[in-house]
Design a protein around this motif. Structure first.
Motif, PDB file in Angstrom:
ATOM      1  N   GLN A 509      36.139 -28.507 -39.359  1.00 49.13           N
ATOM      2  CA  GLN A 509      37.501 -28.635 -38.859  1.00 49.13           C
ATOM      3  C   GLN A 509      38.592 -27.675 -39.071  1.00 49.13           C
ATOM      4  N   ALA A 510      38.651 -26.565 -40.099  1.00 44.74           N
ATOM      5  CA  ALA A 510      39.390 -25.778 -40.464  1.00 44.74           C
ATOM      6  C   ALA A 510      38.387 -24.535 -38.882  1.00 44.74           C
ATOM      7  N   LEU A 511      37.917 -24.464 -39.025  1.00 42.07           N
ATOM      8  CA  LEU A 511      36.691 -23.359 -38.055  1.00 42.07           C
ATOM      9  C   LEU A 511      37.220 -23.171 -36.660  1.00 42.07           C
ATOM     10  N   ILE A 512      37.189 -24.890 -36.043  1.00 41.50           N
ATOM     11  CA  ILE A 512      38.021 -24.942 -35.311  1.00 41.50           C
ATOM     12  C   ILE A 512      39.219 -25.079 -34.593  1.00 41.50           C
ATOM     13  N   THR A 513      39.579 -25.439 -35.630  1.00 41.36           N
ATOM     14  CA  THR A 513      40.881 -25.539 -35.016  1.00 41.36           C
ATOM     15  C   THR A 513      41.670 -24.491 -34.937  1.00 41.36           C
ATOM     16  N   THR A 514      41.325 -23.099 -36.235  1.00 41.20           N
ATOM     17  CA  THR A 514      42.220 -21.877 -35.840  1.00 41.20           C
ATOM     18  C   THR A 514      41.680 -20.508 -34.578  1.00 41.20           C
ATOM     19  N   CYS A 515      40.639 -21.641 -34.584  1.00 37.97           N
ATOM     20  CA  CYS A 515      39.864 -20.280 -33.575  1.00 37.97           C
ATOM     21  C   CYS A 515      40.627 -19.870 -32.266  1.00 37.97           C
ATOM     22  N   SER A 516      39.685 -18.912 -31.247  1.00 35.96           N
ATOM     23  CA  SER A 516      40.828 -18.522 -29.975  1.00 35.96           C
ATOM     24  C   SER A 516      39.793 -19.656 -29.492  1.00 35.96           C
ATOM     25  N   ASP A 517      40.635 -20.051 -27.719  1.00 34.03           N
ATOM     26  CA  ASP A 517      39.491 -20.945 -27.142  1.00 34.03           C
ATOM     27  C   ASP A 517      37.963 -20.594 -26.919  1.00 34.03           C
ATOM     28  N   LYS A 518      38.089 -19.129 -26.721  1.00 38.84           N
ATOM     29  CA  LYS A 518      36.258 -18.435 -26.579  1.00 38.84           C
ATOM     30  C   LYS A 518      35.728 -18.834 -27.796  1.00 38.84           C
ATOM     31  N   GLY A 519      36.611 -18.692 -29.030  1.00 38.73           N
ATOM     32  CA  GLY A 519      35.279 -19.394 -30.320  1.00 38.73           C
ATOM     33  C   GLY A 519      35.364 -20.405 -29.886  1.00 38.73           C
ATOM     34  N   ARG A 520      36.553 -21.762 -29.682  1.00 36.35           N
ATOM     35  CA  ARG A 520      35.599 -22.700 -30.202  1.00 36.35           C
ATOM     36  C   ARG A 520      34.925 -23.102 -29.226  1.00 36.35           C
ATOM     37  N   GLY A 521      34.638 -22.424 -28.066  1.00 36.51           N
ATOM     38  CA  GLY A 521      33.902 -22.482 -27.135  1.00 36.51           C
ATOM     39  C   GLY A 521      32.284 -22.595 -27.765  1.00 36.51           C
ATOM     40  N   LYS A 522      32.535 -20.930 -28.621  1.00 29.15           N
ATOM     41  CA  LYS A 522      30.783 -20.653 -28.808  1.00 29.15           C
ATOM     42  C   LYS A 522      30.396 -21.499 -29.675  1.00 29.15           C
ATOM     43  N   ILE A 523      31.785 -21.972 -30.872  1.00 30.39           N
ATOM     44  CA  ILE A 523      31.094 -23.311 -32.167  1.00 30.39           C
ATOM     45  C   ILE A 523      30.372 -24.822 -31.237  1.00 30.39           C
ATOM     46  N   LEU A 524      31.242 -25.162 -30.100  1.00 29.63           N
ATOM     47  CA  LEU A 524      30.754 -26.305 -29.488  1.00 29.63           C
ATOM     48  C   LEU A 524      29.567 -26.277 -28.708  1.00 29.63           C
ATOM     49  N   LYS A 525      29.298 -25.114 -28.613  1.00 31.01           N
ATOM     50  CA  LYS A 525      28.318 -24.820 -27.980  1.00 31.01           C
ATOM     51  C   LYS A 525      26.493 -24.628 -28.438  1.00 31.01           C
ATOM     52  N   ARG A 526      27.256 -24.800 -30.033  1.00 34.47           N
ATOM     53  CA  ARG A 526      26.170 -24.674 -30.905  1.00 34.47           C
ATOM     54  C   ARG A 526      25.539 -25.715 -31.080  1.00 34.47           C
ATOM     55  N   LEU A 527      27.260 -26.721 -31.150  1.00 33.88           N
ATOM     56  CA  LEU A 527      26.299 -28.222 -31.426  1.00 33.88           C
ATOM     57  C   LEU A 527      26.342 -29.401 -30.688  1.00 33.88           C
ATOM     58  N   GLU A 528      26.492 -28.584 -29.504  1.00 33.30           N
ATOM     59  CA  GLU A 528      25.191 -29.109 -28.410  1.00 33.30           C
ATOM     60  C   GLU A 528      24.768 -30.800 -28.980  1.00 33.30           C
ATOM     61  N   GLY A 529      23.750 -31.571 -28.367  1.00 30.20           N
ATOM     62  CA  GLY A 529      23.084 -32.563 -28.635  1.00 30.20           C
ATOM     63  C   GLY A 529      23.122 -33.167 -30.681  1.00 30.20           C
ATOM     64  N   GLN A 530      24.248 -32.639 -31.317  1.00 29.49           N
ATOM     65  CA  GLN A 530      24.830 -33.735 -31.969  1.00 29.49           C
ATOM     66  C   GLN A 530      26.163 -33.893 -32.044  1.00 29.49           C
ATOM     67  N   PHE A 531      27.331 -33.668 -30.476  1.00 24.57           N
ATOM     68  CA  PHE A 531      27.981 -34.918 -30.941  1.00 24.57           C
ATOM     69  C   PHE A 531      27.730 -36.253 -30.973  1.00 24.57           C
ATOM     70  N   VAL A 532      26.983 -36.867 -31.000  1.00 29.46           N
ATOM     71  CA  VAL A 532      26.216 -38.481 -30.493  1.00 29.46           C
ATOM     72  C   VAL A 532      26.306 -38.949 -32.088  1.00 29.46           C
ATOM     73  N   PRO A 533      25.727 -38.356 -33.003  1.00 32.99           N
ATOM     74  CA  PRO A 533      25.545 -38.459 -34.817  1.00 32.99           C
ATOM     75  C   PRO A 533      26.638 -38.072 -35.426  1.00 32.99           C
ATOM     76  N   MET A 534      27.797 -37.351 -34.654  1.00 31.80           N
ATOM     77  CA  MET A 534      28.808 -36.662 -35.377  1.00 31.80           C
ATOM     78  C   MET A 534      29.299 -38.259 -34.785  1.00 31.80           C
ATOM     79  N   ALA A 535      30.259 -38.329 -34.017  1.00 30.58           N
ATOM     80  CA  ALA A 535      30.837 -39.414 -33.657  1.00 30.58           C
ATOM     81  C   ALA A 535      30.429 -40.443 -34.418  1.00 30.58           C
ATOM     82  N   CYS A 536      29.193 -40.618 -34.465  1.00 28.77           N
ATOM     83  CA  CYS A 536      29.090 -41.635 -35.188  1.00 28.77           C
ATOM     84  C   CYS A 536      28.703 -42.040 -36.844  1.00 28.77           C
ATOM     85  N   SER A 537      29.790 -40.734 -37.506  1.00 24.99           N
ATOM     86  CA  SER A 537      29.700 -40.694 -38.970  1.00 24.99           C
ATOM     87  C   SER A 537      31.200 -40.604 -39.292  1.00 24.99           C
TER      88      SER A 537
END
Length: 614
Positions: A509-537
């Motif tokens: 959470q700290a890394l996602i919220t403190t980085c730039s929009d471009k950096g956040r986009g790269k992290i979210l790209k790596r998380l694709e496919g994991q959003f549903v299990p994340m939401a259920c946690s």
């Protein structure tokens, strides 16, 4: 109903089961030293008899049922306090009676509370010590003192009639007088009060009341409580002018016994409370007390060339007082402590099992001053030794202070890379995040390094508490691209593990919220496919919400596109259903244009507030 019984019996005091309350109904005069009705002696201590215990137990049950109106409650309280009259100390020091009396005091008027204190202490306050130092009576005394926080209500009640105002004024004056009487009793016998566990708690509550700030009621500590060391939140309230002068007198008496603060752990806690209250409400007085306390701690003889403060820092009892002094010290005193007593000894102190905690307080307190630079240069020399000793609090606080001051951030990062053996060659930099989070070196964490800089992991991703705190501190640095690069090398499965871990979720959470929009986009790209299990946690859903709150509209759209097809799964999950509602995914599925409009509005509003705050 017990209240009805009290009404019926109010005029029949002589026929009660406790005839000795007012002298009526007694068949004979008691001889000197004879036990009064309603009391029995056991183990050298007067106790309520079984009949009285049953009565107060029924009173407690009736209090739990509540009352129809204030009139019924007032009559009930008055009747029960009449039953207490004449034996208040006996009731206060009984296990059952004390609990009931505590609850009654919270419902009583200030005049009634003052009357109970008058009975407990007597005209000269000589009875306060016995009650305050009793395991049950101490709690009653604390609850009675805490009612002083209602004093301001009686001064500002514009709806009260003249007669009610006079009655309330008399009540507040009576309670004020009894608080002052207790304080005088404490001043006359300071050592006995502050060295006794229950008496010390009464004195600490008294200090809060005289200062005009009160915390939550004291509760018995239970094993496993996570908030035991957290400082309680204080609430300020108006106090009579007399309390300002009495607080000064009480602190004078305490300072005459300051020797107890370094030899007795119970007494030390009283001095810490005194300093904390004065720092909050009487800053000038606090400066004087801090100076005198420091002079006492540094005025003892020690080995030639060695400050006596170093001895106190390594003592289990006195180190707590030193911590409080450091936390509350103003700049000149803090600078004097470091320059004349601690400089050159910080690494040794950081390696000590007790002294490392005051070092942490000093590192935190100095972050906003230039002296932090000297302190950093000294501590950084021993980072690897401190890590080896397992005193991670020192390392974490050093990183926190670098983030707060904005200084030495590159230096501490390079030092950590060296300590975890991932500084050279440069290809090892991308391995730093797992190493920092697990607090193990490169050789331990990884099995080998293949050609081209790729690594083969020996163990699965592990996160420890202090490793999480360290990375969270590093994430606040102006430049933390090394951490982000390392994060992007983690597999999606590892990122899901990170998001679902109690310590790791805060890192992500700290890394996602403190980085730039471009950096956040790269992290979210790596998380694709994991959003549903994340939401259920339980934890992952919080990380996902934090990412959503800081994401751009296009990033939100990517998250929504992955979540929307799993409506049934998300709506049926206790955590994910909140994600579904907060992300307005129903609109995304049925009215995408409306959803886009809502998200655009929220994004513009967030950007506007961000620009204003910046």
């Amino acid at each position: 109903m017990l209240a009805k019984e009290e009404k019926q019996q109010k005029g029949e005091r002589s026929k009660r089961r406790h005839p000795g309350e007012d002298g009526r109904g007694e068949k004979r005069k008691r001889k000197d030293g004879e036990e009064r009705p309603g009391a029995k002696r056991g183990a050298g201590k007067m106790r309520l008899d079984a009949m009285s215990v049953g009565y107060f137990r029924r009173v407690g049950e009736r209090l739990g049922d509540g009352f129809e109106d204030d009139e019924e409650r007032g009559m009930f309280v008055e009747n029960v306090l009449t039953e207490v009259k004449g034996r208040a100390a006996l009731v206060a020091m009984d296990p059952t009676g004390s609990v009931t009396l505590q609850r009654l005091l919270q419902l009583s008027s200030l005049q009634q509370v003052g009357a109970v204190l008058l009975q407990l202490g007597g005209e000269a306050g000589s009875g306060f010590k016995a009650v305050s130092c009793d395991p049950c009576g101490g709690h009653v005394m604390e609850d009675a003192l805490r009612q002083m926080s209602r004093w301001n209500e009686t001064q500002t009640d514009s709806a009260a009639t003249t007669e009610e105002e006079e009655e309330e004024q008399e009540g507040s004056e009576l309670l004020e007088a009894q608080v002052l009487s207790l304080s005088r009793a404490v001043r006359g016998n300071v050592a006995d009060f502050i060295r006794q566990v229950h008496g010390s708690h009464v004195v600490r509550t008294l200090l809060h009341v005289l200062g005009g700030c009160i915390g939550p009621p004291r509760t018995e500590t239970r094993p496993g409580r996570k908030d035991g060391s957290r400082a309680p939140q204080l609430t300020d309230f108006e106090i009579p002018t007399s309390f300002w002068f009495e607080l000064k007198s009480l602190t004078e008496s305490l300072m005459e016994n300051i020797n107890l603060s370094v030899t007795d752990a119970v007494a030390s806690a009283v001095f810490q409370t005194m300093l904390t209250v004065c720092h909050r409400k009487r800053p000038k007085l606090c400066k004087q007390l801090l100076k005198r306390s420091t002079e006492y701690l540094t005025g003892h003889s020690a080995a030639p060339g060695v400050s006596p403060l170093l001895v106190f820092l390594k003592d289990q009892t006195s180190s707590h007082l030193v911590e409080t002094i450091i936390q509350l010290s103003h700049k000149p005193l803090l600078r004097d402590l470091y320059k004349n007593h601690l400089r050159g000894h910080l690494v040794d102190l950081a390696l000590h099992p007790i002294a490392n905690f005051p070092v942490q307080r000093l590192t935190a307190a100095s972050a906003k001053y230039k002296m932090f630079l000297k302190l950093f240069d000294e501590l950084v020399q021993g980072v690897e030794a401190i890590l080896a000793a397992g005193h991670m609090g020192v390392i974490v606080q050093l990183a926190e202070s670098c983030a707060e001051s904005g200084e030495k951030q590159q230096d501490i990062m390079q030092c950590l890379l060296n300590a975890f053996h991932c500084a050279e060659p440069g290809s090892r930099h991308v391995s730093c995040l797992p190493l920092f989070m697990s607090l193990v070196t490169f050789e331990v964490y990884y099995q080998s390094e293949a050609a081209g800089g790729s690594t083969q992991k020996e163990v699965p991703l592990t996160i420890c508490y202090h490793g999480s705190l360290l990375v969270q501190a590093l994430a606040k640095f102006k430049e933390h691209s090394i951490l982000l690069s390392s994060l992007r090398t983690l597999s999606p499965a590892d990122l899901l593990t990170l998001a679902s871990d109690p310590a790791g979720s805060h890192v992500l959470q700290a890394l996602i919220t403190t980085c730039s929009d471009k950096g956040r986009g790269k992290i979210l790209k790596r998380l694709e496919g994991q959003f549903v299990p994340m939401a259920c946690s339980r934890l992952g859903s919080r990380v996902l919400e934090a990412a959503w709150n800081s994401a751009t509209i296009s990033q939100r759209q990517s998250i929504a596109q992955e979540l929307a097809p799993c409506e049934n799964q998300l709506r049926s999950n206790q955590f994910a259903r909140h994600v579904w509602a907060k992300f307005s995914l129903s609109h995304f599925v049925d009215r995408k244009a409306k959803w886009q409009e809502i998200q655009t509005g929220e994004f513009k509003k967030r950007k506007l507030f961000s620009d204003i705050l910046d």
